[in-house]
Design a protein around this motif. Sequence first.
Motif, PDB file in Angstrom:
ATOM      1  N   THR A  20     -51.367  72.415  -7.893  1.00 15.02           N
ATOM      2  CA  THR A  20     -52.376  72.162  -8.912  1.00 15.02           C
ATOM      3  C   THR A  20     -52.817  70.704  -8.826  1.00 15.02           C
ATOM      4  OG1 THR A  20     -51.495  73.839 -10.400  1.00 15.02           O
ATOM      5  CG2 THR A  20     -52.875  72.140 -11.394  1.00 15.02           C
ATOM      6  N   SER A  39     -59.147  70.505 -13.555  1.00 18.65           N
ATOM      7  CA  SER A  39     -58.039  70.885 -12.690  1.00 18.65           C
ATOM      8  C   SER A  39     -58.485  71.956 -11.700  1.00 18.65           C
ATOM      9  CB  SER A  39     -56.845  71.387 -13.506  1.00 18.65           C
ATOM     10  OG  SER A  39     -57.191  72.564 -14.206  1.00 18.65           O
ATOM     11  N   HIS A  41     -56.448  74.847  -8.845  1.00 21.89           N
ATOM     12  CA  HIS A  41     -55.183  75.383  -8.359  1.00 21.89           C
ATOM     13  C   HIS A  41     -55.404  76.106  -7.045  1.00 21.89           C
ATOM     14  CE1 HIS A  41     -51.070  76.794  -8.608  1.00 21.89           C
ATOM     15  NE2 HIS A  41     -51.509  77.982  -8.245  1.00 21.89           N
TER      16      HIS A  41
END
Length: 95
Positions: A20, A39, A41
């Motif tokens: 991540t 973010s 991932h």
Amino acid sequence: MPHTVEWKVRLHLFEDDEGTTKARVVLDTGATALTGHGSAHCHPADRYLPEIGDELAAGRAMNNLAQQLLDAAERDIEGVGASRPSTRQVTGWPM
């Protein structure tokens, strides 16, 4: 009525052991500071390319910051007695 200012922007990227990538972007206007977060991932089946995670997380953080800046501008417009526009593109300069 010329107006020139310089705002400083800092972008921080962090990747953890689970794939991540987190981004934090800080806009410092001299009078106030806004912080955007984003973010990304990496799916376990995907090829590991950290630059893609950096791009996604940074773009999402900047998008979050941009939304906060637009919201602040709309509050300021209302604060000086102007009516809130029905769409963002009506506010100030066209996109």
